[in-house]
Scaffold this motif. Structure first.
Motif, short mmCIF file in Angstrom:
data_model
loop_
_atom_site.label_atom_id
_atom_site.label_comp_id
_atom_site.label_asym_id
_atom_site.label_seq_id
_atom_site.Cartn_x
_atom_site.Cartn_y
_atom_site.Cartn_z
N ASN B 158 11.14 14.73 36.31
CA ASN B 158 10.85 13.17 36.51
C ASN B 158 9.18 13.64 35.32
OD1 ASN B 158 10.32 12.33 39.10
ND2 ASN B 158 10.45 14.46 39.65
N ARG B 159 9.35 14.80 34.75
CA ARG B 159 8.46 14.49 32.95
C ARG B 159 8.96 13.98 32.42
NH1 ARG B 159 3.71 18.43 32.12
NH2 ARG B 159 3.93 18.52 33.99
N GLY B 160 10.20 14.30 31.93
CA GLY B 160 11.29 13.71 30.70
C GLY B 160 11.30 12.56 31.16
N GLY B 161 11.38 11.77 32.34
CA GLY B 161 11.69 10.33 32.54
C GLY B 161 10.83 9.93 31.78
N ALA B 162 9.26 10.09 32.39
CA ALA B 162 8.40 9.52 31.96
C ALA B 162 8.05 9.72 30.66
CB ALA B 162 6.71 10.42 32.92
N ARG B 163 7.82 10.72 30.11
CA ARG B 163 8.21 10.78 28.62
C ARG B 163 9.00 9.78 27.32
NH1 ARG B 163 8.47 16.53 28.20
NH2 ARG B 163 11.08 16.44 28.47
N ALA B 164 10.16 9.66 28.53
CA ALA B 164 10.98 8.51 27.53
C ALA B 164 10.66 7.47 27.61
CB ALA B 164 12.53 9.07 28.04
N GLY B 165 10.52 7.08 28.63
CA GLY B 165 9.26 5.83 29.16
C GLY B 165 8.63 5.32 27.66
N GLY B 194 2.16 13.50 33.38
CA GLY B 194 2.37 14.32 32.82
C GLY B 194 3.38 14.71 31.54
N GLY B 195 4.18 13.85 31.75
CA GLY B 195 5.43 13.43 30.90
C GLY B 195 4.77 12.68 30.35
N ALA B 196 4.44 11.68 30.75
CA ALA B 196 3.47 10.28 29.35
C ALA B 196 2.61 10.82 28.84
CB ALA B 196 2.62 9.22 30.87
N GLN B 197 1.68 11.99 29.23
CA GLN B 197 0.91 12.20 28.17
C GLN B 197 1.30 12.35 27.58
OE1 GLN B 197 -2.06 14.07 31.62
NE2 GLN B 197 -3.52 12.06 32.27
N GLU B 198 1.95 13.21 27.62
CA GLU B 198 2.35 14.44 26.60
C GLU B 198 3.40 13.46 25.36
OE1 GLU B 198 4.81 17.54 29.95
OE2 GLU B 198 6.73 17.06 27.79
N ALA B 199 3.75 12.26 25.72
CA ALA B 199 4.41 11.89 24.62
C ALA B 199 3.46 10.63 23.59
CB ALA B 199 5.32 10.05 25.89
N LEU B 200 2.13 10.78 25.09
CA LEU B 200 1.00 9.82 24.15
C LEU B 200 0.30 10.37 23.18
CD1 LEU B 200 -0.56 7.82 27.83
CD2 LEU B 200 0.87 6.65 25.75
N GLY B 201 0.64 11.46 24.12
CA GLY B 201 -0.49 12.87 23.01
C GLY B 201 0.26 12.76 21.50
N ALA B 202 2.07 13.13 21.72
CA ALA B 202 2.70 13.91 20.52
C ALA B 202 2.66 12.59 19.54
CB ALA B 202 3.66 13.99 21.18
N ALA B 203 1.88 10.92 20.10
CA ALA B 203 2.16 9.87 18.95
C ALA B 203 0.77 10.23 18.62
CB ALA B 203 1.97 9.07 19.99
N GLY B 204 -0.07 11.24 18.81
CA GLY B 204 -1.63 11.01 17.86
C GLY B 204 -2.99 9.62 18.39
N LEU B 205 -2.14 9.46 20.49
CA LEU B 205 -3.50 8.74 20.59
C LEU B 205 -3.96 9.67 21.57
CD1 LEU B 205 -0.59 6.22 22.03
CD2 LEU B 205 -2.09 5.74 20.01
N PRO B 206 -5.16 9.18 21.83
CA PRO B 206 -6.65 10.01 22.00
C PRO B 206 -6.19 9.45 24.05
CG PRO B 206 -7.34 7.29 20.92
CD PRO B 206 -5.61 7.96 20.57
#
Lengths: 323, 323
Positions: B158-165, B194-206
């Motif tokens: 789930n986490r990886g999928g959300a990150r990819a999305g 959690g996965g979505a937030q990881e990707a957003l955070g990694a992109a530097g978005l608050p």
DNA sequence: GTGAAAGCGCTAACAT
DNA sequence: ATGTTAGCGCTTTCAC
């Protein structure tokens, strides 16, 4: 249970009473037994219980064609809900439209001594169930009638629904209407086709075999069939799809071609209102179909030897043609 | 069986042998017994058989949230297919996301002496199953992990999928992405969020609480949530829907408004390619999820006391954004 | 190769 | 209010 009795210093029967919440047991003994049950991790064996106490396995069998089909999934859900009201669970088995598999599964369910059977029949002959019915396993058929057996049955008004669908298209002025069906071997398809032909005949239209396509198993086949009909001389200006999988394929092909042909589909489905084309459907209440069948079954389980009944539920036309 | 024996003029045991197709019985006796079986309409009582012969009811329990949901219906179908390969039937029970109901149903299934349990857990604590597992009923959890119990488990990434999305939307240049989820109480939703937030955070978005909407139970609520987000100042330019019911609601509202916002949805669904907007989804193989879980269960039934395993299946992004 | 007897885990019918 | 006995329908053990 013997162990629990020994552990609690009471007789086996007292344990049985406590476990079955029978009245007239001293509170002190109840407590002692429950403590022993907890300590030993005792779990009542319902098989043995059902075996000794006569019948009542609190289990009913549901035989359908295919659980992944939303129609049958809805039936399974409602049947389980009704069953839960009678403290029963459901054993669900899928025949995949195979009469041989159907018979094997039904026999198996009977061998497991289910309290009753809810059946969407695949085959034509269910006389092999007569022995089981006489031995006291009630059977209710739904969506399709049984063959060679008088039994409770709950059906949809397939014929009336199909008539209404075709009449709707005739009312829009269509005179060439393509009809697509899954398989003439399936009862509901025969009924729906019959209803469609009644309406076409009543309007004075001649029978045209080019406008009836049998053997449309899935959306892809439906799309191909539509393409072929439209590419033929004097093509249809409207389509009547006899189930929702066909409807999806028809819509897909028409949309792909930017065709303005009208569509009426038998069976509503979850996203029908989001389809890219205006789509009128013949809808019915699947939950009600299952509810009536399940409640009839439990009525039969409670009180047998009533005269078999057949119930026919109405369909209704949902006009989404104006968009 | 006694009646059959008398009728055929043989002993009870010979009937048992014939019925169970045991070797070393004279053909003549076999014929006589089978004739008597037919005549009397004898059906072996599988309850009694299972009771005496130790275990093996040839029944496994499947506990899901809701059979009418296509995801669970697919699981039920595959589980039934695998079970059929081991001559077993499925008792399917729905917890409706209610942990109390879940515990009652699981205990009931154990009391029926199912050979094993396939569980999509609703609750957080499954330690009550420890006693049953120790008594020899294997349990495999799928889609969500068990609580308070070490057991075989098959999950999705789930986490990886959300990150990819989310990364897909970021790659399209979006910087304000609305995320909608069902309930933070559900494991899969927590992981996906959690996965979505990881990707957003990694992109530097608050982190922006206005862009996360919890409690979206159905398409209608989803549509309302989208409307509210779009009407707020600095609205999102893209949406990430954490399940397919939400996705449908999002699409419906965007289409209604002629909005050009992008959508990525977790879960593919049958008609996703017919949606009126371009729609990218995070897909996975539900059949494979169920297949692995069911086969693991039957492996455990055949041979116990193996170390519990956890399997995680991949997801993949299906890009339908170019239309 | 076949049969008689015992018993799986529980509950019904009777004592006590 | 509690315990004893028999037996649900079948399979297992062991003797023939």
């Amino acid at each position: 249970m013997v162990d629990v009795a020994r552990h609690a210093g009471v007789s086996l029967k007292t344990v049985s009473r406590v476990v079955n919440k029978a009245p007239n047991v001293q509170q002190e003994l109840v407590d002692r037994v429950l403590a022993a049950v907890d300590e030993l991790g005792f779990r009542r064996n319902q098989l043995a219980s059902a075996l000794r106490s006569g019948q009542q396995t609190s289990t009913v069998g549901l035989l359908i064609e295919e659980i992944a089909n939303p129609f049958y999934a809805t039936i399974a859900q409602v049947a389980a809900e009704v069953a839960a009201g009678f403290d029963s669970l459901l054993i669900t088995a899928s025949s995949e439209e195979d009469p041989v598999r159907e018979e094997r599964l039904l026999r198996d369910l009977c061998a497991r001594r289910v309290d009753g059977l809810l059946v969407v029949p695949a085959g034509y002959d269910h006389s092999f169930l007569r022995a089981e019915v006489e031995q006291g396993i009630p059977v209710v058929f739904l969506d399709r009638p049984a063959g060679g057996l008088v039994a409770d049955t709950v059906l949809l008004d397939n014929r009336g629904g199909a008539r209404a669908g075709v009449e709707h298209l005739l009312g829009e002025g269509h005179r060439r209407i393509g009809v697509l069906l899954d398989s003439i071997g399936v009862y509901t398809m025969r009924e729906r086709l019959g209803g469609a032909q009644e309406a076409l005949g009543a309007a004075g239209l001649p029978y045209d075999s080019h406008l009836v396509c049998d053997g449309v198993r899935d959306p892809v086949t439906a799309a191909q069939a539509v393409a072929q009909m439209l590419d033929a001389p004097d093509p249809p200006t409207a389509f009547f799809a006899l189930n929702n999988r066909i409807t999806v394929g028809v819509v897909q092909e028409l949309w792909h071609r930017n065709s303005t042909a009208s569509v009426v589909g038998f069976d509503d489905f979850e996203l029908s209102h989001l389809m890219p084309l205006p789509l009128t459907v013949i809808a019915y209440d699947t939950r009600e179909l299952a509810r009536q069948a399940a409640e009839l079954l439990f009525a039969r389980i409670a009180k047998q030897n009533l005269w078999p009944r057949t119930v026919v539920l109405p369909t209704r036309l949902v006009n989404r043609g104006l968009r």
